[in-house]
Scaffold this motif. Structure first.
Motif, PDB file in Angstrom:
ATOM      1  N   HIS A 135       0.875  -1.081  -0.041  1.00 39.03           N
ATOM      2  CA  HIS A 135      -0.079  -0.003   0.059  1.00 39.03           C
ATOM      3  C   HIS A 135       0.782   1.151   0.083  1.00 39.03           C
ATOM      4  N   PHE A 136       0.899   2.119  -1.199  1.00 39.93           N
ATOM      5  CA  PHE A 136       1.521   3.190  -1.307  1.00 39.93           C
ATOM      6  C   PHE A 136       0.688   4.370  -1.242  1.00 39.93           C
ATOM      7  N   LEU A 137       0.650   5.104  -0.268  1.00 44.20           N
ATOM      8  CA  LEU A 137      -0.508   6.201   0.165  1.00 44.20           C
ATOM      9  C   LEU A 137      -0.090   7.296  -0.971  1.00 44.20           C
ATOM     10  N   GLY A 138       0.951   7.527  -1.228  1.00 44.50           N
ATOM     11  CA  GLY A 138       1.286   8.675  -2.013  1.00 44.50           C
ATOM     12  C   GLY A 138       1.517   8.397  -3.606  1.00 44.50           C
ATOM     13  N   ASP A 139       0.863   7.003  -3.769  1.00 44.44           N
ATOM     14  CA  ASP A 139       1.037   6.716  -5.187  1.00 44.44           C
ATOM     15  C   ASP A 139      -0.586   6.869  -5.787  1.00 44.44           C
ATOM     16  N   LYS A 140      -0.774   8.077  -6.004  1.00 43.82           N
ATOM     17  CA  LYS A 140      -2.225   8.515  -6.347  1.00 43.82           C
ATOM     18  C   LYS A 140      -2.611   7.629  -7.775  1.00 43.82           C
ATOM     19  N   GLY A 141      -3.858   7.142  -7.462  1.00 47.57           N
ATOM     20  CA  GLY A 141      -4.568   6.331  -8.307  1.00 47.57           C
ATOM     21  C   GLY A 141      -4.163   4.934  -8.676  1.00 47.57           C
ATOM     22  N   ARG A 142      -3.209   4.552  -7.864  1.00 47.73           N
ATOM     23  CA  ARG A 142      -2.570   3.034  -7.973  1.00 47.73           C
ATOM     24  C   ARG A 142      -1.978   2.882  -6.511  1.00 47.73           C
ATOM     25  N   ARG A 205     -11.708 -13.833   4.407  1.00 42.69           N
ATOM     26  CA  ARG A 205     -10.865 -13.699   5.406  1.00 42.69           C
ATOM     27  C   ARG A 205     -10.017 -14.819   5.804  1.00 42.69           C
ATOM     28  N   ILE A 206      -8.712 -14.603   6.067  1.00 42.79           N
ATOM     29  CA  ILE A 206      -8.101 -15.824   6.530  1.00 42.79           C
ATOM     30  C   ILE A 206      -7.493 -15.834   7.780  1.00 42.79           C
ATOM     31  N   MET A 207      -7.292 -14.565   8.287  1.00 39.57           N
ATOM     32  CA  MET A 207      -6.573 -14.306   9.592  1.00 39.57           C
ATOM     33  C   MET A 207      -7.356 -13.515  10.716  1.00 39.57           C
ATOM     34  N   MET A 208      -8.070 -12.390   9.934  1.00 42.41           N
ATOM     35  CA  MET A 208      -8.965 -11.580  10.987  1.00 42.41           C
ATOM     36  C   MET A 208     -10.531 -12.466  10.900  1.00 42.41           C
ATOM     37  N   PRO A 209     -11.169 -11.745  11.982  1.00 38.86           N
ATOM     38  CA  PRO A 209     -12.516 -12.322  12.179  1.00 38.86           C
ATOM     39  C   PRO A 209     -13.409 -11.884  10.937  1.00 38.86           C
ATOM     40  N   ASP A 210     -14.552 -12.655  10.371  1.00 37.65           N
ATOM     41  CA  ASP A 210     -15.170 -12.290   9.223  1.00 37.65           C
ATOM     42  C   ASP A 210     -15.741 -10.873   9.252  1.00 37.65           C
ATOM     43  N   ASP A 211     -16.232 -10.547  10.501  1.00 40.44           N
ATOM     44  CA  ASP A 211     -16.756  -9.169  10.619  1.00 40.44           C
ATOM     45  C   ASP A 211     -16.032  -7.954  10.886  1.00 40.44           C
ATOM     46  N   TRP A 212     -14.538  -8.240  10.837  1.00 41.32           N
ATOM     47  CA  TRP A 212     -13.492  -7.260  11.045  1.00 41.32           C
ATOM     48  C   TRP A 212     -13.736  -6.166  10.048  1.00 41.32           C
ATOM     49  N   GLN A 213     -13.547  -4.717  10.892  1.00 41.06           N
ATOM     50  CA  GLN A 213     -13.907  -3.722   9.834  1.00 41.06           C
ATOM     51  C   GLN A 213     -12.207  -3.146   9.624  1.00 41.06           C
ATOM     52  N   GLY A 214     -12.059  -2.989   8.283  1.00 43.30           N
ATOM     53  CA  GLY A 214     -10.868  -2.470   7.830  1.00 43.30           C
ATOM     54  C   GLY A 214      -9.784  -3.421   7.588  1.00 43.30           C
ATOM     55  N   PHE A 215      -8.635  -3.036   6.994  1.00 43.70           N
ATOM     56  CA  PHE A 215      -7.602  -3.936   6.560  1.00 43.70           C
ATOM     57  C   PHE A 215      -6.216  -3.544   7.097  1.00 43.70           C
ATOM     58  N   PRO A 216      -5.775  -4.195   7.976  1.00 46.04           N
ATOM     59  CA  PRO A 216      -4.824  -4.107   9.200  1.00 46.04           C
ATOM     60  C   PRO A 216      -3.462  -3.601   8.607  1.00 46.04           C
ATOM     61  N   GLN A 217      -3.192  -3.937   7.375  1.00 44.09           N
ATOM     62  CA  GLN A 217      -1.769  -3.636   6.678  1.00 44.09           C
ATOM     63  C   GLN A 217      -1.676  -2.456   5.858  1.00 44.09           C
ATOM     64  N   ARG A 218      -2.835  -1.855   5.564  1.00 42.81           N
ATOM     65  CA  ARG A 218      -2.772  -0.704   4.906  1.00 42.81           C
ATOM     66  C   ARG A 218      -1.991   0.606   5.822  1.00 42.81           C
ATOM     67  N   LYS A 219      -1.317   1.455   5.115  1.00 43.91           N
ATOM     68  CA  LYS A 219      -0.843   2.498   5.697  1.00 43.91           C
ATOM     69  C   LYS A 219      -1.357   3.357   6.618  1.00 43.91           C
ATOM     70  N   TYR A 221      -4.255   2.464   8.344  1.00 46.76           N
ATOM     71  CA  TYR A 221      -4.823   1.749   9.072  1.00 46.76           C
ATOM     72  C   TYR A 221      -4.595   2.376  10.443  1.00 46.76           C
ATOM     73  N   PRO A 222      -5.506   2.615  11.302  1.00 43.86           N
ATOM     74  CA  PRO A 222      -5.313   3.310  12.838  1.00 43.86           C
ATOM     75  C   PRO A 222      -4.240   2.260  13.655  1.00 43.86           C
ATOM     76  N   LEU A 223      -3.149   3.073  14.283  1.00 47.71           N
ATOM     77  CA  LEU A 223      -2.324   2.186  15.278  1.00 47.71           C
ATOM     78  C   LEU A 223      -2.813   2.218  16.684  1.00 47.71           C
ATOM     79  N   GLY A 224      -3.418   1.149  17.123  1.00 44.17           N
ATOM     80  CA  GLY A 224      -3.785   1.170  18.615  1.00 44.17           C
ATOM     81  C   GLY A 224      -5.364   1.830  18.672  1.00 44.17           C
ATOM     82  N   GLY A 225      -5.841   1.712  20.000  1.00 42.83           N
ATOM     83  CA  GLY A 225      -7.298   2.208  20.268  1.00 42.83           C
ATOM     84  C   GLY A 225      -8.392   1.639  19.650  1.00 42.83           C
ATOM     85  N   ILE A 226      -8.058   0.173  19.149  1.00 43.88           N
ATOM     86  CA  ILE A 226      -9.106  -0.313  18.539  1.00 43.88           C
ATOM     87  C   ILE A 226      -9.517  -1.503  19.702  1.00 43.88           C
TER      88      ILE A 226
END
Length: 245
Positions: A135-142, A205-219, A221-226
């Protein structure tokens, strides 16, 4: 004679103790990071708050690529032309970086290119060892990238395919029909990065619960507080469990 996969494009043995050379300045700058970890919504306690770094992707290489890289590129382009597909429409750019060859492929042509790499006798990349999400946050459009690692057991060669998709349309064709070993790898990339592999036989999903919100390895994704709670969890009987086939 099978080529040594540990040799670089010029045929020289790689030195395991060598430090990679810095990338050329002609790469593509997609982001400027501040601080050690790129944190921008809180205090930086790392001691590296004044550090400024650029995130640079290597640019397209020019011919000759060196060693067997040109042979593979020529054969792939020729095989695509025989299928009435212009190589320039399928291969967005060819990158040679760190003694590695990467073809950036337009996602609509990914399956055809992968099948060609697998089946052409002069290529014979029979094995895909997995797909990695990026996940490249700055690579706009891709912003989302999928990187496939292909190995030719016949010729002793390793290459990569890279495909990109925007956050707003994270769809990439599945390669399970070409490389069945990608089944679980694509599920993991979906689970952690939100890449949707169209045509996958059971994209869950293969690791996270089926009802998990979001995708943990995106840049972003919030760190902590979940809040993570599994109260009242039940394990269904074997004959009531979800099927993956």
């Amino acid at each position: 004679m099978t080529e040594n996969p540990n040799a670089n494009a010029n045929g020289d043995e790689r030195n395991g103790n060598a430090v990679p050379a810095p990338r050329d300045t002609g790469g593509e700058v997609i982001r400027v990071r501040k601080g050690m970890f790129g944190a921008n919504n809180g205090g930086d306690t790392s001691g590296y708050g004044g550090l400024i770094r650029t995130v640079t992707l290597p640019g397209a290489a020019s011919r000759p690529y060196g060693g067997w890289f040109d042979e593979v590129a020529d054969e792939l382009e020729g095989a695509l032309e025989e299928q009435d597909l212009l190589p320039a429409n399928a291969i967005e750019k060819t990158v040679v970086d760190r003694d590695e060859l990467t073809f950036h492929i337009a996602r609509e042509h990914l399956v055809q290119v992968a099948r060609t790499l697998r089946d052409d006798p002069a290529l014979r990349f029979e094995l895909c060892t997995g797909v990695s999400g990026v996940h490249f946050l700055g690579d706009k459009g891709r912003e989302l990238h999928a990187v496939y690692h292909l190995r030719s057991l016949t010729h002793g060669r390793i290459i990569r395919l890279e495909v990109s998709a925007p956050d707003s349309d994270p769809h990439i064709p599945s390669l399970v029909a070409v490389y069945p070993t990608n089944d679980w790898h694509e599920r993991e990339a979906y689970d952690f990065f939100g890449l949707i592999f169209d045509g996958h036989p059971a994209l869950t999903r293969i690791m996270m619960p089926d009802d998990w919100q979001g995708f943990p390895q995106r840049k972003d994704y919030p760190l902590g507080g979940i809040a993570v709670e599994y109260k009242g969890a039940q394990i269904p009987a074997p004959d009531q469990r979800r099927s993956y086939s």
